[in-house]
Design a protein around this motif. Structure first.
Motif, PDB file in Angstrom:
ATOM      1  N   ALA A   1      -1.500  38.483  93.742  1.00 39.54           N
ATOM      2  CA  ALA A   1      -0.880  37.324  94.379  1.00 39.54           C
ATOM      3  C   ALA A   1       0.125  36.635  93.459  1.00 39.54           C
ATOM      4  O   ALA A   1       1.150  36.120  93.921  1.00 39.54           O
ATOM      5  CB  ALA A   1      -1.959  36.326  94.817  1.00 39.54           C
ATOM      6  N   SER A   2      -0.140  36.650  92.153  1.00 38.99           N
ATOM      7  CA  SER A   2       0.750  35.970  91.211  1.00 38.99           C
ATOM      8  C   SER A   2       2.100  36.659  91.078  1.00 38.99           C
ATOM      9  O   SER A   2       3.065  36.048  90.610  1.00 38.99           O
ATOM     10  CB  SER A   2       0.088  35.871  89.830  1.00 38.99           C
ATOM     11  OG  SER A   2      -1.083  35.084  89.887  1.00 38.99           O
ATOM     12  N   ARG A   3       2.154  37.949  91.435  1.00 42.35           N
ATOM     13  CA  ARG A   3       3.420  38.683  91.318  1.00 42.35           C
ATOM     14  C   ARG A   3       4.172  38.751  92.648  1.00 42.35           C
ATOM     15  O   ARG A   3       5.225  39.376  92.742  1.00 42.35           O
ATOM     16  CB  ARG A   3       3.145  40.099  90.807  1.00 42.35           C
ATOM     17  CG  ARG A   3       3.616  40.388  89.397  1.00 42.35           C
ATOM     18  CD  ARG A   3       3.175  39.379  88.386  1.00 42.35           C
ATOM     19  NE  ARG A   3       1.730  39.226  88.326  1.00 42.35           N
ATOM     20  CZ  ARG A   3       1.094  38.515  87.409  1.00 42.35           C
ATOM     21  NH1 ARG A   3       1.788  37.865  86.489  1.00 42.35           N
ATOM     22  NH2 ARG A   3      -0.225  38.405  87.414  1.00 42.35           N
ATOM     23  N   GLU A   4       3.674  38.114  93.692  1.00 42.06           N
ATOM     24  CA  GLU A   4       4.412  38.105  94.955  1.00 42.06           C
ATOM     25  C   GLU A   4       5.812  37.510  94.808  1.00 42.06           C
ATOM     26  O   GLU A   4       6.762  37.997  95.425  1.00 42.06           O
ATOM     27  CB  GLU A   4       3.610  37.365  96.021  1.00 42.06           C
ATOM     28  CG  GLU A   4       2.394  38.142  96.509  1.00 42.06           C
ATOM     29  CD  GLU A   4       1.656  37.426  97.620  1.00 42.06           C
ATOM     30  OE1 GLU A   4       1.886  36.213  97.792  1.00 42.06           O
ATOM     31  OE2 GLU A   4       0.867  38.086  98.313  1.00 42.06           O
ATOM     32  N   PRO A   5       6.006  36.467  93.987  1.00 39.08           N
ATOM     33  CA  PRO A   5       7.366  35.961  93.796  1.00 39.08           C
ATOM     34  C   PRO A   5       8.322  37.002  93.208  1.00 39.08           C
ATOM     35  O   PRO A   5       9.536  36.933  93.460  1.00 39.08           O
ATOM     36  CB  PRO A   5       7.178  34.787  92.832  1.00 39.08           C
ATOM     37  CG  PRO A   5       5.792  34.314  93.093  1.00 39.08           C
ATOM     38  CD  PRO A   5       5.009  35.575  93.359  1.00 39.08           C
ATOM     39  N   ALA A   6       7.799  37.962  92.447  1.00 34.39           N
ATOM     40  CA  ALA A   6       8.653  39.018  91.910  1.00 34.39           C
ATOM     41  C   ALA A   6       9.213  39.881  93.031  1.00 34.39           C
ATOM     42  O   ALA A   6      10.400  40.259  93.024  1.00 34.39           O
ATOM     43  CB  ALA A   6       7.869  39.886  90.918  1.00 34.39           C
TER      44      ALA A   6
ATOM     45  N   TYR B   1      13.964  36.665  88.311  1.00 33.11           N
ATOM     46  CA  TYR B   1      12.505  36.541  88.316  1.00 33.11           C
ATOM     47  C   TYR B   1      11.980  36.116  86.948  1.00 33.11           C
ATOM     48  O   TYR B   1      11.364  35.060  86.809  1.00 33.11           O
ATOM     49  CB  TYR B   1      11.834  37.846  88.750  1.00 33.11           C
ATOM     50  CG  TYR B   1      10.335  37.794  88.559  1.00 33.11           C
ATOM     51  CD1 TYR B   1       9.569  36.852  89.246  1.00 33.11           C
ATOM     52  CD2 TYR B   1       9.681  38.622  87.651  1.00 33.11           C
ATOM     53  CE1 TYR B   1       8.202  36.743  89.053  1.00 33.11           C
ATOM     54  CE2 TYR B   1       8.309  38.528  87.446  1.00 33.11           C
ATOM     55  CZ  TYR B   1       7.581  37.588  88.149  1.00 33.11           C
ATOM     56  OH  TYR B   1       6.225  37.482  87.952  1.00 33.11           O
ATOM     57  N   GLN B   2      12.238  36.913  85.927  1.00 29.35           N
ATOM     58  CA  GLN B   2      11.589  36.693  84.639  1.00 29.35           C
ATOM     59  C   GLN B   2      11.979  35.382  83.973  1.00 29.35           C
ATOM     60  O   GLN B   2      11.167  34.769  83.279  1.00 29.35           O
ATOM     61  CB  GLN B   2      11.883  37.871  83.692  1.00 29.35           C
ATOM     62  CG  GLN B   2      11.131  39.145  84.022  1.00 29.35           C
ATOM     63  CD  GLN B   2       9.634  39.047  83.716  1.00 29.35           C
ATOM     64  OE1 GLN B   2       9.126  38.016  83.300  1.00 29.35           O
ATOM     65  NE2 GLN B   2       8.926  40.137  83.929  1.00 29.35           N
ATOM     66  N   VAL B   3      13.190  34.933  84.166  1.00 29.43           N
ATOM     67  CA  VAL B   3      13.625  33.686  83.534  1.00 29.43           C
ATOM     68  C   VAL B   3      13.379  32.483  84.439  1.00 29.43           C
ATOM     69  O   VAL B   3      12.887  31.448  83.997  1.00 29.43           O
ATOM     70  CB  VAL B   3      15.115  33.762  83.148  1.00 29.43           C
ATOM     71  CG1 VAL B   3      15.578  32.436  82.536  1.00 29.43           C
ATOM     72  CG2 VAL B   3      15.358  34.910  82.170  1.00 29.43           C
ATOM     73  N   ASP B   4      13.684  32.646  85.722  1.00 31.17           N
ATOM     74  CA  ASP B   4      13.657  31.504  86.632  1.00 31.17           C
ATOM     75  C   ASP B   4      12.294  31.234  87.261  1.00 31.17           C
ATOM     76  O   ASP B   4      11.993  30.089  87.625  1.00 31.17           O
ATOM     77  CB  ASP B   4      14.683  31.708  87.756  1.00 31.17           C
ATOM     78  CG  ASP B   4      16.105  31.806  87.226  1.00 31.17           C
ATOM     79  OD1 ASP B   4      16.357  31.306  86.109  1.00 31.17           O
ATOM     80  OD2 ASP B   4      16.950  32.398  87.924  1.00 31.17           O
ATOM     81  N   LEU B   5      11.453  32.278  87.401  1.00 35.46           N
ATOM     82  CA  LEU B   5      10.224  32.122  88.176  1.00 35.46           C
ATOM     83  C   LEU B   5       8.944  32.475  87.422  1.00 35.46           C
ATOM     84  O   LEU B   5       7.875  31.952  87.751  1.00 35.46           O
ATOM     85  CB  LEU B   5      10.293  32.989  89.444  1.00 35.46           C
ATOM     86  CG  LEU B   5      11.428  32.684  90.425  1.00 35.46           C
ATOM     87  CD1 LEU B   5      11.423  33.724  91.548  1.00 35.46           C
ATOM     88  CD2 LEU B   5      11.295  31.283  90.990  1.00 35.46           C
TER      89      LEU B   5
END
Length: 455
Positions: free
Chosen positions: A64-69, A360-364
């Motif tokens: 669930a934590s990687r859904e934003p990716a 993703y990696q920087v902004d989220l």
């Protein structure tokens, strides 16, 4: 299991337990299906691949934590069809990733194209067998220039016999989280050694009962405390040797330290992700040794501790008195690509994006990216936000280079063994130091089941 495209929605499958079959090597299956695209040196990927279908959707498993990716990827690459499934990510050593892949190996179909796992040790099993699940990534598949962009050492846990089989999502070094406002209020000095940490915990329990300096309520407690203490209890030699020395003085000393603080009440047995932990300890966490990703998962999370701006600092790892500081690593997670994928180019595009793209990696992303350029920008954002007290960027960067190399990545989960063998006994009131022999036996048994020679 029915699948829907990313635009149509998501599917979920439940948590699956470990089974004895996990120790059995995957069945020898043809990777070619109806005719491969070349084997070994003849393949542009460095392995024998399925017949490629350039327009086929890729199936991606994430927690669930990687859904934003996935959301960020589909926004940036709307032309790439993605089927996304959420699962537990193998959290706490559940074994769900390996269990499902073993079943697909036996069936000869059903494999996902991309998998995110919270367990870095999954490379140890996913990279072995006549037809391993994980694709080798540095044999022509990914450009070496891209792979060289990862922080030095970040890909070590996913490297088997010199070949890279997975890409790290974020660095998860353990730091010493503390509340600067509480230290100022109570007039305490931030400890730099484990001995000072124990003394402070006892003092807090006496002078400010209800405030805490740590927790052993999660399955990764060994990676926070025993790995950081340089306890030789998860040692892997070569590819098939394993040892766990619970009688080592360092192991015993850490167990006695934790027993002392558990007895005092300043180290608790609640999971940091339980609602009860949030209810009882919001505003009362004086210290909490834990991974870098606590930054977003706990302290800046409105649904968790939600600490006020300027109160929380990430201190350097603790050291034994007179010794160099070392630290452990709690997850950070790994992305794998399946050798069975029929759209390896889309899978490659996905992995390059989720591991290195600023979107993703920087902004989220809640934790420190494993990709070096993204990590620099992420740290810069944290500094500009002014959220953390102290020199957050410098301390986090230093800790990332202090992970002790004496802790291995075997084909089984240290976390699962601890959760099954130690956690319930601690809850029943037993001393951790008295549980060390049982813990060692359980680790050795698990190692033997997974084909290791116990040394």
């Amino acid at each position: 299991m029915s699948l829907r495209t990313r635009s149509a929605g998501r599917t979920r499958f439940g948590r699956l337990g470990l089974v004895a079959a996990l120790a059995v090597p995957a069945l020898a299956l043809s990777a070619c299906g109806g005719g491969g695209s070349g084997s070994g040196a003849d393949s542009p990927y460095g392995f024998e691949a399925e017949e490629q279908e350039a327009d086929s959707p890729i199936t991606v498993w994430v927690d669930a934590s990687r859904e934003p990716a996935v959301d960020a990827f589909t926004k940036a690459h709307p032309d790439v069809p993605v089927n996304v499934e959420t699962y537990d990510g193998g959290a706490n050593g559940s074994g769900s990733f390996q269990t499902k892949i073993t079943a697909f190996d036996q069936a000869g179909s059903g494999w996902p194209d991309v998998v995110f796992s919270t367990q870095n040790n999954d490379a140890a099993w996913a990279a072995v067998g006549q037809t391993p699940f994980a694709a080798p990534l540095d044999q022509g598949y990914f450009d070496q220039e891209f792979l060289d962009g990862f922080t030095p050492g970040a890909l070590d846990p996913t490297t088997v016999d010199g070949t890279v089989y997975g890409l790290r999502n974020d660095l998860a070094s353990v730091v010493t989280w503390y509340d600067q406002s509480l230290f100022d209020e109570f007039g305490y000095e931030v400890p730099t050694t484990w001995e000072e940490y124990e003394e402070l915990g006892k003092q807090v329990a006496e002078e400010h009962p209800g405030y805490i300096v740590g927790s052993v309520g999660d399955a990764w407690a060994p990676e926070v405390y025993f790995w950081g203490a340089k306890a030789p209890i998860n040692t892997v030699t070569g590819t098939d040797g394993f040892s766990a020395d619970m009688s080592d003085p360092t192991t015993v000393k850490m167990a006695e330290t934790l027993d002392s603080l558990i007895d005092s009440g300043s180290v608790v047995q609640d999971s940091v992700f339980d609602a009860e932990f949030v209810k009882k300890y919001t505003g009362k966490v004086l210290m909490l040794p834990g991974p870098i990703w606590f930054s977003g998962a706990l302290f800046q999370n409105a649904d968790s501790l939600d600490a006020p701006k300027g109160t929380i600092a990430a201190g350097l790892p603790l050291a034994w008195e007179g010794e160099e500081a070392a630290t452990g690593n709690v997850g950070g997670g790994t992305w794998f690509i399946s050798q069975h994928s029929k759209n390896l180019e889309a899978a490659k595009t996905f992995l390059e994006f989720v591991t290195s793209a600023d979107d993703y990696q920087v902004d989220l992303a809640p934790g420190l990216p494993a990709y070096a350029s993204a990590a620099d920008k992420w740290l810069g954002n944290q500094a500009k936000s002014g959220y953390f007290a102290g020199d957050f960027a410098e301390d986090v960067t230093t800790a990332s280079g202090q992970v002790w190399d004496g802790w291995g990545y075997p084909r089984f989960s240290q976390e699962a063994v601890f959760a099954k063998t130690v956690t319930p006994e601690l809850a029943a009131g037993k001393k951790l130091v008295d549980l060390l022999p049982d813990w060692q036996t359980a680790l050795e048994n698990e190692a033997q089941v997974n084909g290791y020679t116990v040394e």
